[in-house]
Write a protein that holds these residues in place. Sequence first.
Motif, mmCIF file in Angstrom:
data_model
loop_
_atom_site.group_PDB
_atom_site.id
_atom_site.type_symbol
_atom_site.label_atom_id
_atom_site.label_comp_id
_atom_site.label_asym_id
_atom_site.label_seq_id
_atom_site.Cartn_x
_atom_site.Cartn_y
_atom_site.Cartn_z
ATOM 1 N N GLU A 150 5.225 -29.889 2.339
ATOM 2 C CA GLU A 150 4.563 -29.172 3.428
ATOM 3 C C GLU A 150 3.347 -29.970 3.862
ATOM 4 O OE1 GLU A 150 5.347 -24.427 2.751
ATOM 5 O OE2 GLU A 150 3.671 -25.386 1.731
ATOM 6 N N VAL A 151 3.116 -29.986 5.152
ATOM 7 C CA VAL A 151 1.920 -30.621 5.697
ATOM 8 C C VAL A 151 1.249 -29.568 6.568
ATOM 9 C CG1 VAL A 151 1.080 -32.458 7.218
ATOM 10 C CG2 VAL A 151 3.076 -32.862 5.781
ATOM 11 N N PHE A 152 -0.030 -29.326 6.343
ATOM 12 C CA PHE A 152 -0.751 -28.366 7.175
ATOM 13 C C PHE A 152 -1.487 -29.139 8.243
ATOM 14 C CE2 PHE A 152 -0.170 -26.471 3.057
ATOM 15 C CZ PHE A 152 0.293 -25.205 3.370
ATOM 16 N N GLU A 153 -1.134 -28.885 9.484
ATOM 17 C CA GLU A 153 -1.808 -29.594 10.561
ATOM 18 C C GLU A 153 -1.781 -28.739 11.810
ATOM 19 O OE1 GLU A 153 -3.724 -32.340 10.436
ATOM 20 O OE2 GLU A 153 -4.095 -31.693 12.469
ATOM 21 N N GLY A 154 -2.905 -28.705 12.501
ATOM 22 C CA GLY A 154 -2.984 -27.936 13.736
ATOM 23 C C GLY A 154 -2.760 -26.447 13.486
ATOM 24 N N GLY A 155 -3.163 -25.962 12.320
ATOM 25 C CA GLY A 155 -3.019 -24.556 12.001
ATOM 26 C C GLY A 155 -1.580 -24.136 11.755
ATOM 27 N N MET A 156 -0.703 -25.120 11.532
ATOM 28 C CA MET A 156 0.701 -24.793 11.309
ATOM 29 C C MET A 156 1.224 -25.497 10.068
ATOM 30 S SD MET A 156 2.638 -24.692 14.954
ATOM 31 C CE MET A 156 1.722 -26.000 15.714
ATOM 32 N N PHE A 169 -1.153 -39.775 10.920
ATOM 33 C CA PHE A 169 -1.922 -39.997 12.133
ATOM 34 C C PHE A 169 -1.644 -38.815 13.037
ATOM 35 C CE2 PHE A 169 -2.496 -41.242 16.489
ATOM 36 C CZ PHE A 169 -3.653 -41.996 16.465
ATOM 37 N N VAL A 170 -2.689 -38.134 13.479
ATOM 38 C CA VAL A 170 -2.509 -36.979 14.357
ATOM 39 C C VAL A 170 -3.076 -37.322 15.720
ATOM 40 C CG1 VAL A 170 -3.016 -34.530 14.704
ATOM 41 C CG2 VAL A 170 -2.700 -35.405 12.395
#
Length: 140
Positions: free
Chosen positions: A74-80, A93-94
């Motif tokens: 799981e990766v948590f990014e952008g509140g998702m 890289f986001v």
Amino acid sequence: MTRLQRTAVEKMTQSRGLKMTPQRRAIADYLQAAHHHPTADEVLQAVNRKFPMTSRATVYNTLNWLKEAGMIREVFEGGMVRFDPNTARHHHFVCNSCGKVEDVESSLLSALKICKLPDSQIVEAYEVTLRGLCAACQKK
Ligand SMILES: [Zn+2]
Ligand SMILES: [Zn+2]
């Protein structure tokens, strides 16, 4: 191999006495090819294109046991919560503009110099999130 492979998923399902249904196979295939860290909803939409009527529960359950088996992370990014079929140590890289999450190989980042931590914790691993503009957004 540190990237999810459908053949490995099939072996894992067999060894756990689970059935490899066409839906589960489609989920494994989609994740194997996905490089954008899809959310559970994106996985659901993609699988539904092939197998309309695939339930949210099927997708969530399959993602759960793939995660428990260590085949996705799981990766948590952008509140998702997003799912990553690449289980090798790597960074992300986001893109600040489109929100895309891309893999950055750990070898591309030179070792971080970590200062003494307040409670003398020992660092065994770290993940860095780099932020900026992706190649596509730079052209806009
Ligand atoms: Zn972008
Ligand atoms: Zn990743």
